[in-house]
Design an enzyme around this catalytic site. Structure first.
Site, PDB file in Angstrom:
ATOM      1  N   SER A  71       0.806  -1.225   0.000  1.00 36.26           N
ATOM      2  CA  SER A  71       0.000   0.000   0.000  1.00 36.26           C
ATOM      3  C   SER A  71       0.840   1.277   0.000  1.00 36.26           C
ATOM      4  CB  SER A  71      -0.950   0.017   1.201  1.00 36.26           C
ATOM      5  OG  SER A  71      -0.226   0.112   2.405  1.00 36.26           O
ATOM      6  N   HIS A 110       0.926   4.171   6.961  1.00 41.43           N
ATOM      7  CA  HIS A 110       0.411   5.050   5.902  1.00 41.43           C
ATOM      8  C   HIS A 110       0.852   6.484   6.141  1.00 41.43           C
ATOM      9  CE1 HIS A 110      -3.052   2.273   4.335  1.00 41.43           C
ATOM     10  NE2 HIS A 110      -1.848   1.876   3.955  1.00 41.43           N
ATOM     11  N   ASP A 135      -8.057   6.226   4.464  1.00 48.97           N
ATOM     12  CA  ASP A 135      -8.158   5.082   5.370  1.00 48.97           C
ATOM     13  C   ASP A 135      -9.405   5.053   6.248  1.00 48.97           C
ATOM     14  OD1 ASP A 135      -5.719   4.274   4.416  1.00 48.97           O
ATOM     15  OD2 ASP A 135      -4.587   4.903   6.176  1.00 48.97           O
TER      16      ASP A 135
END
Length: 191
Positions: A71, A110, A135
């Protein structure tokens, strides 16, 4: 003194000497085995002290994490090891953070894409660099932003590919037993 007494005396002394040598060898073997076990315990204790020291220095419950997915590609790849710090009070857009969500065992790596202030504390919205959407769907139900308490730490540097060992051991648990067993034997049998 008879002729017989003279001849048997060296045999008796030789037998006592042999028994003494054997008893010393047994004692040395026990001592060596004990030292090897203590050496193994010292290795484990050292690892624990290093881990706890890293926690204290970084102020993060998990000072090192492995990127488990794609990701964050292309900047971070699966298997990269991140070193975290939780010393930074203010986080900004663009910071790469690791956060934990309630009822999820694995932390997520992230990037912060938005910072909002609700008057009490900053709120953060994150997104994976390689993901299309933010998210919010990963957060706890009815949660639209992360709070500072959700963040485990900010990435301060990356060590490429080192975390692949962790991923391989997680995907193939029998390898973990083989590696730990091999390392233990190396410490126990090594000199």
């Amino acid at each position: 003194m008879s002729h017989r007494d003279v001849n048997t005396r060296p045999v008796v002394e030789e037998k006592k000497t042999t028994e003494t040598v054997l008893s010393w060898k047994k004692w040395l073997l026990k001592r060596e085995s004990l030292l090897q076990v203590l050496n193994l315990l010292l290795v484990f204790a050292s690892a624990l002290v290093i881990w706890k020291g890293a926690i204290a220095v970084s102020l993060s419950e998990s000072p090192v994490v492995v990127v488990l997915s794609g990701s964050m590609e292309p900047g971070m790849r699966r298997g990269d090891l991140l070193v975290l710090s939780n010393r930074t009070k203010q986080l900004r857009c663009g910071d790469i953070v690791v956060y934990k969500v309630q009822n999820r065992e694995i932390p997520i790596v992230h990037r912060i894409i938005e910072v909002h202030d609700d008057g009490n504390e900053p709120l953060y919205l994150t997104k994976g660099d390689n993901n299309f959407f933010d998210d919010r769907s990963l957060y706890s139900p009815n949660t639209f932003f992360l709070r500072r308490g959700d963040i485990v730490g900010k990435s301060i540097f990356i060590v490429r590919w080192v975390g692949m060992v962790t991923i391989i051991m997680k995907e193939h648990p029998f390898l973990k037993l083989i590696i730990v067993g091999f390392l233990s034997l190396t410490v126990l049998l090594g000199e």
